[in-house]
Write an enzyme that holds these catalytic residues in place. Structure first.
Site, PDB file in Angstrom:
ATOM      1  N   GLY A   1      40.542  37.997  47.502  1.00  0.00           N
ATOM      2  CA  GLY A   1      40.264  37.419  47.862  1.00  0.00           C
ATOM      3  C   GLY A   1      40.867  36.681  47.702  1.00  0.00           C
TER       4      GLY A   1
ATOM      5  N   LYS B   1      32.497  38.368  53.401  1.00  0.00           N
ATOM      6  CA  LYS B   1      33.711  38.745  52.700  1.00  0.00           C
ATOM      7  C   LYS B   1      33.254  39.964  51.394  1.00  0.00           C
ATOM      8  CE  LYS B   1      37.649  38.904  50.314  1.00  0.00           C
ATOM      9  NZ  LYS B   1      37.415  39.956  49.014  1.00  0.00           N
TER      10      LYS B   1
ATOM     11  N   CYS C   1      25.693  40.964  35.894  1.00  0.00           N
ATOM     12  CA  CYS C   1      25.545  39.920  35.047  1.00  0.00           C
ATOM     13  C   CYS C   1      24.204  39.411  34.688  1.00  0.00           C
ATOM     14  CB  CYS C   1      26.237  39.104  36.575  1.00  0.00           C
ATOM     15  SG  CYS C   1      24.948  38.826  37.744  1.00  0.00           S
TER      16      CYS C   1
ATOM     17  N   GLU D   1      31.295  36.240  28.677  1.00  0.00           N
ATOM     18  CA  GLU D   1      31.426  37.424  29.418  1.00  0.00           C
ATOM     19  C   GLU D   1      32.079  38.675  29.453  1.00  0.00           C
ATOM     20  OE1 GLU D   1      29.982  37.367  33.736  1.00  0.00           O
ATOM     21  OE2 GLU D   1      28.910  37.683  33.823  1.00  0.00           O
TER      22      GLU D   1
ATOM     23  N   GLU E   1      26.376  32.632  42.416  1.00  0.00           N
ATOM     24  CA  GLU E   1      25.838  33.099  41.665  1.00  0.00           C
ATOM     25  C   GLU E   1      26.864  33.970  40.518  1.00  0.00           C
ATOM     26  OE1 GLU E   1      22.665  34.156  41.153  1.00  0.00           O
ATOM     27  OE2 GLU E   1      22.023  33.303  43.157  1.00  0.00           O
TER      28      GLU E   1
ATOM     29  N   GLY F   1      39.728  35.850  51.398  1.00  0.00           N
ATOM     30  CA  GLY F   1      38.567  35.040  50.541  1.00  0.00           C
ATOM     31  C   GLY F   1      38.452  33.461  51.077  1.00  0.00           C
TER      32      GLY F   1
HETATM   33  P1  NAD Z   1      35.253  37.909  41.445  1.00  0.00           P
HETATM   34  O1  NAD Z   1      35.518  36.509  40.777  1.00  0.00           O
HETATM   35  O2  NAD Z   1      37.675  37.856  41.582  1.00  0.00           O
HETATM   36  O3  NAD Z   1      35.814  38.682  42.936  1.00  0.00           O
HETATM   37  C1  NAD Z   1      34.048  38.328  43.003  1.00  0.00           C
HETATM   38  C2  NAD Z   1      34.381  37.729  45.377  1.00  0.00           C
HETATM   39  O4  NAD Z   1      35.269  36.868  45.293  1.00  0.00           O
HETATM   40  C3  NAD Z   1      35.123  39.259  45.325  1.00  0.00           C
HETATM   41  O5  NAD Z   1      35.153  39.117  46.801  1.00  0.00           O
HETATM   42  C4  NAD Z   1      36.741  38.519  45.211  1.00  0.00           C
HETATM   43  O6  NAD Z   1      37.443  39.332  46.447  1.00  0.00           O
HETATM   44  C5  NAD Z   1      36.715  37.394  45.906  1.00  0.00           C
HETATM   45  N1  NAD Z   1      37.296  36.157  45.294  1.00  0.00           N
HETATM   46  C6  NAD Z   1      38.847  36.857  44.261  1.00  0.00           C
HETATM   47  N2  NAD Z   1      39.398  35.532  44.154  1.00  0.00           N
HETATM   48  C7  NAD Z   1      38.962  34.808  45.378  1.00  0.00           C
HETATM   49  C8  NAD Z   1      39.768  33.016  45.819  1.00  0.00           C
HETATM   50  N3  NAD Z   1      40.547  32.315  45.501  1.00  0.00           N
HETATM   51  N4  NAD Z   1      39.164  32.793  46.619  1.00  0.00           N
HETATM   52  C9  NAD Z   1      38.289  33.479  47.473  1.00  0.00           C
HETATM   53  N5  NAD Z   1      37.654  34.173  47.100  1.00  0.00           N
HETATM   54  C10 NAD Z   1      38.150  35.188  46.162  1.00  0.00           C
HETATM   55  O7  NAD Z   1      35.395  38.536  40.630  1.00  0.00           O
HETATM   56  P2  NAD Z   1      35.993  40.145  39.363  1.00  0.00           P
HETATM   57  O8  NAD Z   1      37.741  39.979  39.741  1.00  0.00           O
HETATM   58  O9  NAD Z   1      36.199  40.990  41.283  1.00  0.00           O
HETATM   59  O10 NAD Z   1      35.788  40.070  38.462  1.00  0.00           O
HETATM   60  C11 NAD Z   1      36.344  39.005  37.138  1.00  0.00           C
HETATM   61  C12 NAD Z   1      34.704  39.182  36.383  1.00  0.00           C
HETATM   62  O11 NAD Z   1      34.056  38.111  37.046  1.00  0.00           O
HETATM   63  C13 NAD Z   1      34.181  39.740  35.728  1.00  0.00           C
HETATM   64  O12 NAD Z   1      34.472  41.133  34.795  1.00  0.00           O
HETATM   65  C14 NAD Z   1      32.734  39.689  35.772  1.00  0.00           C
HETATM   66  O13 NAD Z   1      32.870  38.550  34.593  1.00  0.00           O
HETATM   67  C15 NAD Z   1      32.757  38.181  36.949  1.00  0.00           C
HETATM   68  N6  NAD Z   1      32.061  39.298  38.002  1.00  0.00           N
HETATM   69  C16 NAD Z   1      30.449  38.267  37.825  1.00  0.00           C
HETATM   70  C17 NAD Z   1      29.641  38.674  38.416  1.00  0.00           C
HETATM   71  C18 NAD Z   1      28.462  38.427  38.906  1.00  0.00           C
HETATM   72  O14 NAD Z   1      27.881  39.391  39.553  1.00  0.00           O
HETATM   73  N7  NAD Z   1      28.273  37.465  38.940  1.00  0.00           N
HETATM   74  C19 NAD Z   1      29.918  40.747  39.579  1.00  0.00           C
HETATM   75  C20 NAD Z   1      31.495  40.595  39.621  1.00  0.00           C
HETATM   76  C21 NAD Z   1      32.411  39.940  38.717  1.00  0.00           C
END
Ligand code: NAD
Length: 472
Positions: free
Chosen positions: A203, A170, A279, A379, A245, A207
């Site tokens: 998500g 996903k 990250c 972050e 991660e 997700g």
């Molecule tokens: P997020 O954690 O919301 O999204 C990451 C993934 O998780 C996406 O595929 C999303 O669709 C999915 N997701 C979201 N809610 C979910 C749920 N309830 N259940 C299952 N899956 C779900 O991240 P974001 O909104 O895209 O970014 C927000 C913050 O996350 C950024 O500002 C940053 O701080 C952090 N981030 C970190 C990394 C990393 O590599 N560590 C990468 C992206 C974002």
């Protein structure tokens, strides 16, 4: 831009169960690139069923054959690198040269590494009167973010396939087009039907359905700590394996006597690349009191050279951030830094000039940042650097280790042994010594709240294996 209007399930593109769609927009000008289907629990169900059905066959496939499929995949990704770079630039907004050099190239290297590992790894060993088998963990649910959209997919899919696991991916809603392109490449590489499945969707819907599904044996997630925590709890409730991660707030520690010019220049580049959406970015620069003012000046000068602009323009070094929400978040932190009393020496929260549309943020540097400020603890995920002053080495260590995160870091010293001694005391999963290069075979992952488990190389492969002992 080309998009599939279905899900890749059981070796074919199939219509989604529902009619919902996700609009994919270009962050540089906010135009619509494409729409993809927003999958739901029924699509996840079909994909998990296909992955479960394909598991016995793929798990029993000789590792040499799995290696051959990964080698084919690597060649296809290499052959399509221009298209990959253009797709990622369009949906993420990273400058085209960076997309070519990093977003398109790194996954090829990672895939090549796993083709080799699948062929060479000892899936069986003898311990006394036992034969220990390393078997695939089962069906993997992979949830990936948008910031390194293909790398983060390949860092899960390549070891999963090498190990003999099947999977459902996903991908992030902001960058589904490169995920569809990856599914095409997997198909072309001759990976059998059902081994790799793709469900695009939101998500909290697709997700969440994947994270909760009982047919998943390992859930591998990359993204925010907030979502990671929920996924960890769901996995624990279902007694499933989980790999997380998450975020970071990595320290770039410049010890007295280090080459300050080089350390600051490389440090600023590390934070500004990919518009700060990395990250592992070294978002806190730590400098001794004596050379602090000089470092601030050098960092401000370096940041001023980072031209913000359209990702397709050759002069651009910093493109937009991925979407409006991220823009709001990053500029919110910049305003907060000013309110907290940090001194702005480059950039700021206003839009950079010359852009009527697009989610642009000015490359920003804060001086006089103290460890308890939000901009030193949280972050930000944008092109924002915080420079902190330390009194002595113990103080530097305290500051470096003084966040909930522990993903990466850097140490600079004229004496490599001194740098290594400092790095050993850092609570973090990776440390680059005097600008050491990224190694796609070295384990990557977090201490503390930056995550659970490791990706890449042999350590990444072992996350997808479980052991069985036969006694004789
Ligand atoms: P997020 O954690 O919301 O999204 C990451 C993934 O998780 C996406 O595929 C999303 O669709 C999915 N997701 C979201 N809610 C979910 C749920 N309830 N259940 C299952 N899956 C779900 O991240 P974001 O909104 O895209 O970014 C927000 C913050 O996350 C950024 O500002 C940053 O701080 C952090 N981030 C970190 C990394 C990393 O590599 N560590 C990468 C992206 C974002």
């Amino acid at each position: 831009m080309k998009a599939h209007d279905g899900m890749y399930i059981d070796g074919a593109w199939r219509p989604a169960a529902g009619t919902g769609t996700i609009e994919v927009t270009n962050p540089a000008d906010e135009t619509l690139l494409a729409t993809v289907p927003a999958g739901g629990p029924e699509d996840v169900e079909a994909a998990v069923r296909a992955a479960r059905a394909a598991l016995p066959g793929w798990a029993a496939t000789p590792p040499a054959e799995r290696a051959a499929r990964l080698e084919a995949l690597q060649q296809i990704l290499a052959g399509r690198r221009t298209e990959i770079a253009e797709t990622i630039t369009a949906e993420l907004g990273s400058p085209l040269a960076f997309s070519q050099k990093v977003h398109a190239a790194v996954p090829v290297a990672v895939c090549a590494g796993y083709a080799q590992l699948a062929a060479d790894y000892a899936f069986e060993e003898r311990i006394g009167n036992s034969r220990v088998l390393r078997e695939p963990v089962g069906v993997v649910g992979a949830i990936t973010p948008w910031n390194y959209p293909l790398h983060q997919i390949v860092a899960k899919a390549a070891p999963a396939l090498a190990a003999g696991c099947t999977m459902v991916l996903k991908p992030a809603e902001d960058t589904p087009l490169v995920a569809q392109l990856f599914a095409e490449a997997v198909h072309e590489a001759g990976v059998p039907a059902g081994v790799f499945n793709l469900v695009t969707g939101l998500g909290p819907v697709a997700g969440q359905a994947l994270a909760e599904h009982h047919g998943i044996d390992l859930l591998s997630f990359t993204g925010s700590t907030a979502v990671g925590r929920r996924i960890g709890a769901l996995a624990a409730a279902g007694v499933k394996r989980v790999a997380l991660e998450l975020g970071g707030k990595s320290a770039n520690v410049i010890l007295p006597g280090a080459d300050l010019k080089k350390a600051v220049k490389v440090g600023v580049a590390n934070v500004m690349s990919n518009s700060g959406q990395t990250c592992s970015a070294w978002t806190r620069m730590l400098v001794d009191a004596e050379r602090y003012d000089e470092a601030v000046q050098l960092a401000a000068e370096a940041a001023a050279k980072y031209v913000t602009g359209h990702p397709l323009e050759e002069t651009t070094r910093v493109g937009p951030v991925v979407n409006a929400k991220q823009h709001e978040r990053v500029t919110g932190y910049i305003r907060r830094g000013v309110e907290e009393g940090a001194r702005l020496v480059a950039g700021g929260a206003e839009l950079p000039g010359g852009h009527e549309r697009g989610h642009y943020v000015r490359p920003t540097v804060f001086a006089d940042v103290t460890p308890e400020m939000a901009i030193a603890q949280e972050e930000i995920f944008g092109p924002v650097l915080a420079i902190l002053k330390y009194e002595d080495t113990e103080d530097a260590l305290r500051i470096a280790n003084g966040t909930v995160y522990g993903l990466a870091g850097a140490v600079w010293s004229e004496n490599e042994d001194e740098a290594v001694a400092f790095a050993r005391r850092m609570e973090t999963g990776q440390v680059d010594i005097n600008g050491g290069r990224f190694n796609p075979l070295a384990p990557f992952g977090g201490y503390k709240q930056s995550g659970v488990g490791r990706e890449l190389g042999v350590h990444g492969l072992e996350e997808y294996l479980q052991t069985k002992s036969l006694q004789f």
